[in-house]
Design an enzyme around this catalytic site. Structure first.
Site, PDB file in Angstrom:
ATOM      1  N   ALA A 124      -2.767  -0.510   6.260  1.00 46.36           N
ATOM      2  CA  ALA A 124      -3.938   0.623   6.178  1.00 46.36           C
ATOM      3  C   ALA A 124      -3.816   1.467   4.835  1.00 46.36           C
ATOM      4  O   ALA A 124      -2.646   1.775   4.509  1.00 46.36           O
ATOM      5  CB  ALA A 124      -3.792   1.514   7.635  1.00 46.36           C
ATOM      6  N   ASN A 125      -5.022   1.964   4.507  1.00 51.71           N
ATOM      7  CA  ASN A 125      -4.807   2.802   3.464  1.00 51.71           C
ATOM      8  C   ASN A 125      -4.534   4.444   3.758  1.00 51.71           C
ATOM      9  O   ASN A 125      -4.398   4.470   4.903  1.00 51.71           O
ATOM     10  CB  ASN A 125      -6.193   2.763   2.523  1.00 51.71           C
ATOM     11  CG  ASN A 125      -7.387   3.369   3.103  1.00 51.71           C
ATOM     12  OD1 ASN A 125      -7.200   4.000   4.152  1.00 51.71           O
ATOM     13  ND2 ASN A 125      -8.333   3.464   2.487  1.00 51.71           N
ATOM     14  N   TYR A 126      -4.365   5.339   2.932  1.00 55.68           N
ATOM     15  CA  TYR A 126      -3.816   6.410   3.148  1.00 55.68           C
ATOM     16  C   TYR A 126      -4.904   7.315   4.002  1.00 55.68           C
ATOM     17  O   TYR A 126      -4.329   8.188   4.846  1.00 55.68           O
ATOM     18  CB  TYR A 126      -3.433   7.241   1.907  1.00 55.68           C
ATOM     19  CG  TYR A 126      -2.267   6.557   1.157  1.00 55.68           C
ATOM     20  CD1 TYR A 126      -0.966   6.665   2.012  1.00 55.68           C
ATOM     21  CD2 TYR A 126      -2.137   6.168   0.092  1.00 55.68           C
ATOM     22  CE1 TYR A 126       0.001   6.297   1.342  1.00 55.68           C
ATOM     23  CE2 TYR A 126      -1.240   5.782  -0.611  1.00 55.68           C
ATOM     24  CZ  TYR A 126       0.108   5.805  -0.038  1.00 55.68           C
ATOM     25  OH  TYR A 126       1.291   5.105  -0.423  1.00 55.68           O
TER      26      TYR A 126
ATOM     27  N   ALA B  40      -6.876   6.067   6.171  1.00 57.49           N
ATOM     28  CA  ALA B  40      -6.739   5.670   7.871  1.00 57.49           C
ATOM     29  C   ALA B  40      -5.596   5.980   8.466  1.00 57.49           C
ATOM     30  O   ALA B  40      -5.439   6.430   9.405  1.00 57.49           O
ATOM     31  CB  ALA B  40      -6.895   4.046   7.725  1.00 57.49           C
ATOM     32  N   ARG B  41      -4.576   6.139   7.582  1.00 57.91           N
ATOM     33  CA  ARG B  41      -3.005   6.475   8.072  1.00 57.91           C
ATOM     34  C   ARG B  41      -3.108   7.822   8.432  1.00 57.91           C
ATOM     35  O   ARG B  41      -2.416   8.411   9.270  1.00 57.91           O
ATOM     36  CB  ARG B  41      -1.901   6.189   7.080  1.00 57.91           C
ATOM     37  CG  ARG B  41      -1.580   4.968   6.626  1.00 57.91           C
ATOM     38  CD  ARG B  41      -0.531   4.889   5.611  1.00 57.91           C
ATOM     39  NE  ARG B  41      -0.667   3.421   5.084  1.00 57.91           N
ATOM     40  CZ  ARG B  41       0.481   3.315   4.228  1.00 57.91           C
ATOM     41  NH1 ARG B  41       1.098   3.961   3.772  1.00 57.91           N
ATOM     42  NH2 ARG B  41       0.348   1.863   3.860  1.00 57.91           N
TER      43      ARG B  41
ATOM     44  N   ASP C 116       4.946  -8.650  -1.851  1.00 57.62           N
ATOM     45  CA  ASP C 116       4.515  -7.612  -2.948  1.00 57.62           C
ATOM     46  C   ASP C 116       5.342  -6.492  -3.293  1.00 57.62           C
ATOM     47  O   ASP C 116       4.906  -5.568  -3.487  1.00 57.62           O
ATOM     48  CB  ASP C 116       3.160  -7.168  -2.419  1.00 57.62           C
ATOM     49  CG  ASP C 116       3.540  -6.444  -0.903  1.00 57.62           C
ATOM     50  OD1 ASP C 116       4.491  -6.326  -0.513  1.00 57.62           O
ATOM     51  OD2 ASP C 116       2.234  -6.024  -0.230  1.00 57.62           O
ATOM     52  N   GLU C 117       6.617  -6.753  -2.996  1.00 58.04           N
ATOM     53  CA  GLU C 117       7.816  -5.642  -3.320  1.00 58.04           C
ATOM     54  C   GLU C 117       8.955  -6.297  -3.814  1.00 58.04           C
ATOM     55  O   GLU C 117       9.235  -7.294  -3.331  1.00 58.04           O
ATOM     56  CB  GLU C 117       8.184  -4.858  -2.056  1.00 58.04           C
ATOM     57  CG  GLU C 117       6.857  -4.272  -1.137  1.00 58.04           C
ATOM     58  CD  GLU C 117       7.538  -3.431   0.099  1.00 58.04           C
ATOM     59  OE1 GLU C 117       7.606  -2.380   0.036  1.00 58.04           O
ATOM     60  OE2 GLU C 117       7.683  -4.302   1.141  1.00 58.04           O
TER      61      GLU C 117
END
Length: 111
Positions: free
Chosen positions: A24-26, A28-29, A83-84
């Site tokens: 979720a993007n910020y 949405a968070r 992705d990390e």
């Protein structure tokens, strides 16, 4: 155009609200939406939530490109997920041949 809107990526069916949220993007968070939550629950918290399907093929390709770029910078890459990663760039920074090592790091990030 989606930066200020609540957006999630989910697996499963959006039509039946049975999808599981992958990320979720910020925005949405801020409404309490979290990864691992069911889309139906998230939409109760955030009725204007926009969801997109998880695109495995594109994600895999992007992850491979990211890791290739990281290994061009240093051979000391510890992958945490698709992705990390942690990088040891101490040699890059210490290398006297590089006039501006942070420019090299920024170049990799921009790729």
């Amino acid at each position: 155009e989606l930066q200020r809107l609540p957006v999630v990526i989910c697996w499963g069916s959006e039509k039946s609200n049975s999808g599981e949220i992958s990320c979720a993007n910020y925005v949405a968070r801020k409404s309490g939406v979290k990864a691992g939550e069911w889309l139906s629950s998230a939409k109760e918290k955030c009725p204007t939530l926009i969801s997109f399907p998880f695109e495995f093929e594109k994600y895999t390709e992007t992850a491979m490109n990211m890791y290739k770029a990281l290994f061009r910078l240093t051979p000391h890459v510890l992958g945490l997920s698709c992705d990390e990663a942690y990088l040891d760039v101490s040699q890059v920074v210490a290398d006297a041949a590089l006039a501006n090592p942070f420019a090299d790091v920024n170049h990799v990030v921009s790729e």
